[in-house]
Design a protein around this motif. Sequence first.
Motif, PDB file in Angstrom:
ATOM      1  N   HIS A 212       1.902  -0.326  -3.572  1.00  0.00           N
ATOM      2  CA  HIS A 212       2.885  -1.333  -3.190  1.00  0.00           C
ATOM      3  C   HIS A 212       4.123  -1.179  -4.079  1.00  0.00           C
TER       4      HIS A 212
ATOM      5  N   GLU B   4       6.986  -2.683  -4.258  1.00  0.00           N
ATOM      6  CA  GLU B   4       7.676  -3.887  -4.735  1.00  0.00           C
ATOM      7  C   GLU B   4       6.956  -4.507  -5.926  1.00  0.00           C
ATOM      8  N   TRP B   5       5.637  -4.454  -5.908  1.00  0.00           N
ATOM      9  CA  TRP B   5       4.848  -5.115  -6.957  1.00  0.00           C
ATOM     10  C   TRP B   5       4.179  -4.134  -7.908  1.00  0.00           C
TER      11      TRP B   5
ATOM     12  N   SER C 173       2.817  -8.473   3.927  1.00  0.00           N
ATOM     13  CA  SER C 173       2.700  -7.154   3.301  1.00  0.00           C
ATOM     14  C   SER C 173       1.462  -6.422   3.770  1.00  0.00           C
TER      15      SER C 173
ATOM     16  N   TYR D 147       6.177  -2.372   5.105  1.00  0.00           N
ATOM     17  CA  TYR D 147       6.630  -3.516   4.305  1.00  0.00           C
ATOM     18  C   TYR D 147       7.188  -3.018   2.967  1.00  0.00           C
ATOM     19  N   SER D 148       8.410  -3.379   2.678  1.00  0.00           N
ATOM     20  CA  SER D 148       9.084  -3.030   1.421  1.00  0.00           C
ATOM     21  C   SER D 148       9.164  -1.510   1.216  1.00  0.00           C
ATOM     22  N   ARG D 149       9.244  -0.759   2.308  1.00  0.00           N
ATOM     23  CA  ARG D 149       9.332   0.697   2.209  1.00  0.00           C
ATOM     24  C   ARG D 149      10.530   1.197   3.008  1.00  0.00           C
ATOM     25  N   GLU D 150      11.094   2.279   2.530  1.00  0.00           N
ATOM     26  CA  GLU D 150      12.194   2.923   3.231  1.00  0.00           C
ATOM     27  C   GLU D 150      11.643   3.949   4.230  1.00  0.00           C
TER      28      GLU D 150
ATOM     29  N   TRP E 157       6.419   5.591   4.507  1.00  0.00           N
ATOM     30  CA  TRP E 157       5.238   4.954   5.089  1.00  0.00           C
ATOM     31  C   TRP E 157       4.682   5.809   6.220  1.00  0.00           C
TER      32      TRP E 157
END
Length: 734
Positions: free
Chosen positions: A370, A372-373, A412, A418-421, A425
Amino acid sequence: MDLLKNVLINDVLNARCADPFGCLGLHQEDNKKGLSLTVWRPGATAISVLEINNETLIGKMTQVTKEGLFHLHLPKQKDYFHYRLKVAYGDKIFTIVDPYQFSDTTFSDPEHHHANLYKSQGAIPLGAPIDSSLTINGTRFAVYAPAARSVSVVGDFNGWDGSAHPMSSSGDGIWRLFIPDVNHGVRYKYEIRANNGELLPHRTDPYAQRIEQFPSFASVTCFDHKHQWQDSAWTERPIEDLYEKPMSIYELHLGSWRRKADNEPLSYLELIDELVPYVTTMGYTHVELLPITEYPFDGSWGYQPVGLYAVTSRFGSPEEFKALVDALHQAKISVIMDWVPAHFPADSHGLANFDGSKQYEYPDPKKGWHPEWNSLIYDFGKEHVVNYLISNAVYWLEEFHIDGLRVDAVASMLYLDYSREEGEWVPNQDGGNHNYEAIAFLRRLNETVYLNHPRCFTVAEESTAFPGVSKPTYMEGLGFGFKWNMGWMNDSLEYIKKDPVHRKYHQGELTFSMVYAYDEQFVLPLSHDEVVHGKGSMIEKMPGDPWQKFANLRVFTAYMYFHPGKKLNFMGNEFAQGREWSHERSLDWHLLDIDYHQGQQTLSKELNQLYKSETALQLDHSGLGFEWISYDDSANSILAFVRKAKNSPEHGIAITNFTPVPQDHYRIGVPESGRYQVVFNSDEGKYQGSDYLHYEGLSSDHIYTAEAVESHGKTHSIEVKVPPLSALFLKWLG
């Protein structure tokens, strides 16, 4: 001793044995003339073998290696038997029961199904029956590590020596060992050697029910079960339709709600004395606890858990936490806990690369990491991962009587991107961005909860427009009971931050939520996320001078209670906490010495009581419970709408004025003729409002009589005095 046993013995000596029962304990001699006993006790200098239930000497063992391998030949012994060992370490002598006389076939797995794996994995207290008069008590350890070359239990009972207690696996990926005389309160971990021979950092038991804090992060056997539940009146209450009952949730972080003079947090037992009466007095129906599963980093607030089965030891023991839940139930308060299956941290003592392979996380970092985290993502395509998580949810409901699970960061889980360019992914089999495995997991989770625990419920923190989050699985939904309404939260907070002079241009930010209000079973959240990281406290968001700030907060709070949907407020919002929330300090309770803050607390308390007493405010999840009167008076920034009870003519009218300009002759259409009484007015003096109605010669419970004057498409109407920056609720008296 044959070649195979020699190889196994060599593995034992080098802490890499995968089949300790193949060489340790009693075995038939190769010539089938008698038995031999092999014992491995690192550091021992002498060992004698005794009868299991008395001091009768069976024989003295021969030391084979200086490291601690011993052997005894029993040529006349044909039948296997149980025994004790008198072990000397120099001049110190201990009597023990050898674990390697209890092969895994001695025990059957404790009864379980996939929804309660915690009853068979981890550290389980068991008794090995010797005969009708003797049982050897101890702990049976079981851990899933299918890719490991070897696994050992290490702990206080063996000096944390990874060679002392090798475990065995029967080929199902689970390593097991029963160790006699290991009882409650003993620290332990697993020492795992990867298939390539690498010795991994000691791992915390994934099913540990207690885990120590830094620096040890040791698992602790937890078998005391002292708490005697007293909440049967609660757990056996009639099953109710939660959608038609008031739900006012007090969200809190136990470690910073209130602290002692030395800045130490209150314990679970101290919270019984302070939190329970406070929540009861304030009129909340539910508490929601930020994660209380064990976590290594204070600054994660529990959202980076390592130890999903362990109550955090920061505030006391599992039994003491049970006592807190019990006390809340006896006060008729439901308990929701935040639950985090969306990700887990990569701490070396946790689940990451658990047995030298990706057993819990997706192997591909495009799915398993993940960004982002900076944490790992559970592999929802693995059956043992899904069982691990669902068993955990059931564990909290059954063992701790938790009423609801608020599932963190659902979005997520649902989206692979989610939170990926782009390029970061992996699409699903159909080329899309939905994680089918996570969707299947969430459906199974909710089906398990609602099928087996009909008084319990689930809530999704889901920030997108994913369809059917709170729809049943048979309708192709995810099956959650409720969903946080993040759209309402974001729009309404953006609106209330604006200076009242500009609000007339943004009326739609308040009214748009009713376009989709019944698409899901919504909870309206003003959560911890809105009062940290530079966002400012709720009172700091409000524009204007001090009086206007508090008036804005009062009308906004009332607006939330009048709006359809269950209510959630983070601790401190109820009395207008001044500073941003910090997990490192207490809320600023001294602010209640200031009239404004005391007024906000009184308002919060009385809104809870109004919500619970007025059935017209409780039909939160049906369009039958709401009707607009006026949503387009942007010039005055006023909203007026009807809230209705189910199967009853009972109703009330909510009026909110988001400007500091009072309205002395504000006419609104009403559904019925008759009288309408003001039962709530956020501008009252007891809340530190201007008491405008009082100065206009009206009582706080003023009654208006409907006139046969058409307005807003209604045949009857009333002309109301609306105070500045205020919210009114008028109850129809008939």
